[in-house]
Design a protein around this motif. Structure first.
Motif, PDB file in Angstrom:
ATOM      1  N   TRP A 123       0.838  -1.211   0.000  1.00 11.18           N
ATOM      2  CA  TRP A 123       0.000   0.000   0.000  1.00 11.18           C
ATOM      3  C   TRP A 123       0.867   1.253   0.000  1.00 11.18           C
ATOM      4  O   TRP A 123       0.652   2.170  -0.799  1.00 11.18           O
ATOM      5  N   VAL A 124       1.862   1.323   0.906  1.00  8.69           N
ATOM      6  CA  VAL A 124       2.661   2.541   1.001  1.00  8.69           C
ATOM      7  C   VAL A 124       3.518   2.720  -0.253  1.00  8.69           C
ATOM      8  O   VAL A 124       3.749   3.842  -0.716  1.00  8.69           O
ATOM      9  N   THR A 125       3.966   1.609  -0.839  1.00 10.91           N
ATOM     10  CA  THR A 125       4.707   1.694  -2.099  1.00 10.91           C
ATOM     11  C   THR A 125       3.818   2.242  -3.210  1.00 10.91           C
ATOM     12  O   THR A 125       4.228   3.119  -3.979  1.00 10.91           O
ATOM     13  N   GLY A 126       2.598   1.722  -3.301  1.00 15.20           N
ATOM     14  CA  GLY A 126       1.663   2.223  -4.299  1.00 15.20           C
ATOM     15  C   GLY A 126       1.316   3.680  -4.077  1.00 15.20           C
ATOM     16  O   GLY A 126       1.160   4.452  -5.042  1.00 15.20           O
ATOM     17  N   TYR A 127       1.208   4.081  -2.812  1.00 14.30           N
ATOM     18  CA  TYR A 127       0.912   5.485  -2.499  1.00 14.30           C
ATOM     19  C   TYR A 127       2.023   6.395  -3.021  1.00 14.30           C
ATOM     20  O   TYR A 127       1.758   7.456  -3.605  1.00 14.30           O
ATOM     21  N   LEU A 128       3.280   5.976  -2.826  1.00 12.72           N
ATOM     22  CA  LEU A 128       4.393   6.793  -3.325  1.00 12.72           C
ATOM     23  C   LEU A 128       4.453   6.781  -4.842  1.00 12.72           C
ATOM     24  O   LEU A 128       4.822   7.789  -5.468  1.00 12.72           O
ATOM     25  N   ASN A 129       4.122   5.650  -5.458  1.00 12.32           N
ATOM     26  CA  ASN A 129       4.034   5.637  -6.922  1.00 12.32           C
ATOM     27  C   ASN A 129       3.071   6.707  -7.412  1.00 12.32           C
ATOM     28  O   ASN A 129       3.362   7.449  -8.354  1.00 12.32           O
ATOM     29  N   ASP A 130       1.897   6.791  -6.784  1.00 13.97           N
ATOM     30  CA  ASP A 130       0.894   7.790  -7.176  1.00 13.97           C
ATOM     31  C   ASP A 130       1.364   9.201  -6.841  1.00 13.97           C
ATOM     32  O   ASP A 130       1.186  10.132  -7.640  1.00 13.97           O
ATOM     33  N   LEU A 131       1.972   9.373  -5.656  1.00 11.67           N
ATOM     34  CA  LEU A 131       2.420  10.696  -5.244  1.00 11.67           C
ATOM     35  C   LEU A 131       3.483  11.239  -6.195  1.00 11.67           C
ATOM     36  O   LEU A 131       3.518  12.443  -6.484  1.00 11.67           O
ATOM     37  N   ASP A 134       2.140  13.243  -8.997  1.00  6.75           N
ATOM     38  CA  ASP A 134       1.391  14.447  -8.634  1.00  6.75           C
ATOM     39  C   ASP A 134       2.258  15.677  -8.878  1.00  6.75           C
ATOM     40  O   ASP A 134       3.350  15.794  -8.320  1.00  6.75           O
ATOM     41  N   ASP A 135       1.772  16.604  -9.693  1.00  4.91           N
ATOM     42  CA  ASP A 135       2.542  17.802 -10.002  1.00  4.91           C
ATOM     43  C   ASP A 135       2.846  18.656  -8.775  1.00  4.91           C
ATOM     44  O   ASP A 135       3.763  19.483  -8.806  1.00  4.91           O
ATOM     45  N   GLU A 136       2.093  18.478  -7.693  1.00  4.82           N
ATOM     46  CA  GLU A 136       2.297  19.280  -6.498  1.00  4.82           C
ATOM     47  C   GLU A 136       3.295  18.639  -5.532  1.00  4.82           C
ATOM     48  O   GLU A 136       3.620  19.226  -4.503  1.00  4.82           O
ATOM     49  N   SER A 137       3.760  17.439  -5.844  1.00  2.78           N
ATOM     50  CA  SER A 137       4.655  16.726  -4.945  1.00  2.78           C
ATOM     51  C   SER A 137       6.087  16.764  -5.455  1.00  2.78           C
ATOM     52  O   SER A 137       6.340  16.851  -6.660  1.00  2.78           O
ATOM     53  N   TYR A 138       7.030  16.658  -4.506  1.00  2.72           N
ATOM     54  CA  TYR A 138       8.454  16.582  -4.825  1.00  2.72           C
ATOM     55  C   TYR A 138       8.981  15.157  -4.692  1.00  2.72           C
ATOM     56  O   TYR A 138      10.193  14.937  -4.724  1.00  2.72           O
ATOM     57  N   CYS A 139       8.082  14.200  -4.546  1.00  2.48           N
ATOM     58  CA  CYS A 139       8.459  12.798  -4.399  1.00  2.48           C
ATOM     59  C   CYS A 139       9.031  12.239  -5.696  1.00  2.48           C
ATOM     60  O   CYS A 139       8.451  12.421  -6.768  1.00  2.48           O
ATOM     61  N   ILE A 140      10.169  11.563  -5.594  1.00  4.05           N
ATOM     62  CA  ILE A 140      10.787  10.861  -6.713  1.00  4.05           C
ATOM     63  C   ILE A 140      10.855   9.390  -6.317  1.00  4.05           C
ATOM     64  O   ILE A 140      11.601   9.017  -5.414  1.00  4.05           O
ATOM     65  N   PHE A 141      10.076   8.574  -6.974  1.00  2.46           N
ATOM     66  CA  PHE A 141       9.963   7.188  -6.541  1.00  2.46           C
ATOM     67  C   PHE A 141       9.386   6.363  -7.682  1.00  2.46           C
ATOM     68  O   PHE A 141       8.579   6.845  -8.470  1.00  2.46           O
TER      69      PHE A 141
END
Length: 354
Positions: A123-131, A134-141
Motif C-alpha cells: 500500500w505505502v509503495t503504491g501510495y508513493l508511486n501515485d504521489l 502528482d505535479d504538487e509533490s516533490y516525491c521521486i519514486f
C-alpha cells in the motif's frame, strides 16, 4: 521547481511473463531522471521510525534542524529505510506531506521495520508511486509492482547534463527478514534465518542496470552511488580488516571519514553473501554505498575501491547514541568523486531553540 518539471519518467515496456505470473521489464523501465547540478548534494536521513503514537510534530521539527541547516543545502533527500515503525496510513500521509513542505526532491528506500505498520508495504509503495505522479509533490519514486524482482523499491535516478547521464543514483530494497522460506534460491539461502540479503534476482537486476547504463554511456561505466538499508556482509569484512591492522590503512581498506570510525554495536548484516558487492566490483560503476540500520555505527571505509558508509541515525526513536544524531551529506563532484560530511544535532539543542 516541482518534481514533475525536473523529473522525466522513462516509459516502460513489458516484454515477457515469468512462470510465476510476474512480468520481466527492461533496465530502462526502472530509470528516472533529474537535472545534474555542480557539486550535487544528497542529504541522507536514516532510521526515523515514526509511529502513530509518537509526538510527530516534535520529530518533524527536530529533523527540520538538519534539513534546513546551512550545512545541508540538499538537491535531493534520501531516507535510507526504517522511516516508519508502528505507523498507520494517516502517519504515512502526514510524513509525506511534511517532506513535500520543504520543496526539495526526496525519495525513500525501505528498511526491515517499514512493514511493521497497520498497512501493507504494497500500500505505502503504491501510495508513493501515485504521489510521484502528482505535479504538487516533490516525491521521486518508482516501484514496478508486477515485476519479477524481489523488493518494493528498486530503481535508479539518472542525473542528466546536456541530454546525457552524468551520474546514477541506485535505490535498492535490501528487504527485511529471511525465515528460510524462499524457493528457487541457493540451498544455503533457503536455510538461512536472520536479516534478509539481496535476492539473486536483485543482483541480476543490478548487473543488467549497470550493463545497460554502460552501453548508453558509450561503453564507459556510468559512475553511480547506491542507497539501501541493511549493510552488506563486506561492511563486516572491511571493519575486521581495518581493526586487525590497528585502524591503519591496508591495500584493501582505507579510512574515508576524517575522524576515526567507531563501531558501537555489532554490524547487523546478513550472515550469508549473495554476491551484490562482487557485482559492484565487476560492474566498475558503483563507487559508494550508503546504508543505515545500525543506529550507533558511524564510519566510512573504502574497501577494494568502493566506499562503504554508515549514515547518521536521525531521530531518538528505538535506540540511539545521543551524540550521533542528524544527517549525512554526500556531495558528488564533476569528476564523479564525492565527499562525505555529517550534520549532528541534539534534542537538547532543539529544546533550547523551541
Amino acid at each position: 521547481m516541482k518534481n514533475k518539471r525536473i523529473l522525466k519518467v522513462v516509459p516502460f515496456l513489458a516484454l515477457t511473463l515469468t512462470s510465476c505470473g510476474t512480468i520481466h521489464y527492461q533496465p530502462k523501465d526502472y530509470i528516472l531522471e533529474m537535472p545534474w547540478k555542480d557539486n550535487f548534494r544528497i542529504l541522507q536521513l536514516n532510521d526515523i521510525h515514526i509511529g502513530a503514537k509518537d509526538d510527530q510534530e516534535l520529530q518533524f521539527k527536530f529533523l527540520d534542524l538538519t534539513i534546513n541547516s546551512s550545512e545541508a543545502n540538499p538537491d535531493l533527500i534520501i531516507i535510507c529505510g526504517d522511516l516508519f515503525t508502528f505507523g498507520n496510513r494517516a502517519t504515512a500521509k502526514r510524513t509525506f506531506k511534511w517532506l513535500d513542505s520543504h520543496k526539495i526532491p526526496w525519495t525513500v528506500t525501505w528498511g526491515n521495520h517499514d512493514e511493521q505498520c497497520t498497512y501493507s508495504i504494497d500500500w505505502v509503495t503504491g501510495y508513493l508511486n501515485d504521489l510521484s505522479k502528482d505535479d504538487e509533490s516533490y516525491c521521486i519514486f518508482k516501484d514496478i509492482q508486477d515485476d519479477d524482482v524481489m523488493g518494493n523499491a528498486n530503481f535508479a535516478i539518472n542525473l542528466m547534463k546536456d541530454g546525457k547521464a552524468k551520474e546514477q543514483i541506485i535505490i535498492m530494497d535490501s528487504n527485511r527478514y529471511n525465515f528460510g522460506e524462499y524457493q528457487g534460491e541457493q540451498q544455503e539461502y533457503q536455510e538461512y534465518i536472520g536479516y534478509d540479503a539481496f535476492h539473486e534476482d536483485q543482483v541480476q537486476w543490478y548487473k543488467d542496470l549497470v550493463k545497460y547504463s554502460k552501453e548508453q554511456n558509450g561503453g564507459v561505466p556510468l559512475p553511480s552511488v547506491s542507497f539501501f538499508h541493511i549493510p552488506l556482509p563486506e561492511y563486516q569484512d572491511a571493519w575486521d580488516e581495518y581493526l586487525q591492522n590497528n585502524k591503519q590503512d591496508t591495500a584493501n581498506v582505507k579510512l574515508v571519514h576524517e575522524q576515526c570510525p567507531t563501531t558501537s554495536e555489532n554490524i547487523a548484516c546478513p550472515k550469508i553473501n549473495t554476491g551484490m558487492f562482487q557485482a559492484m566490483l565487476d560492474g566498475e560503476s558503483t563507487n559508494g554505498v550508503f546504508v543505515a540500520h545500525d543506529h550507533k555505527n558511524n564510519w566510512a571505509l573504502e574497501y577494494k575501491g568502493i566506499t562503504l558508509s554508515f549514515g547518521v541515525n536521525s531521530s531518538d526513536r528505538v535506540y540511539l547514541s545521543k551524540d550521533l544524531l542528524g544527517g549525512q551529506v554526500i556531495e558528488i563532484h564533476d569528476d564523479a568523486t564525492f565527499t562525505i560530511s555529517q550534520i549532528l544535532q541534539s534534542y537538547d539543542d532543539y529544546a533550547r531553540l523551541a
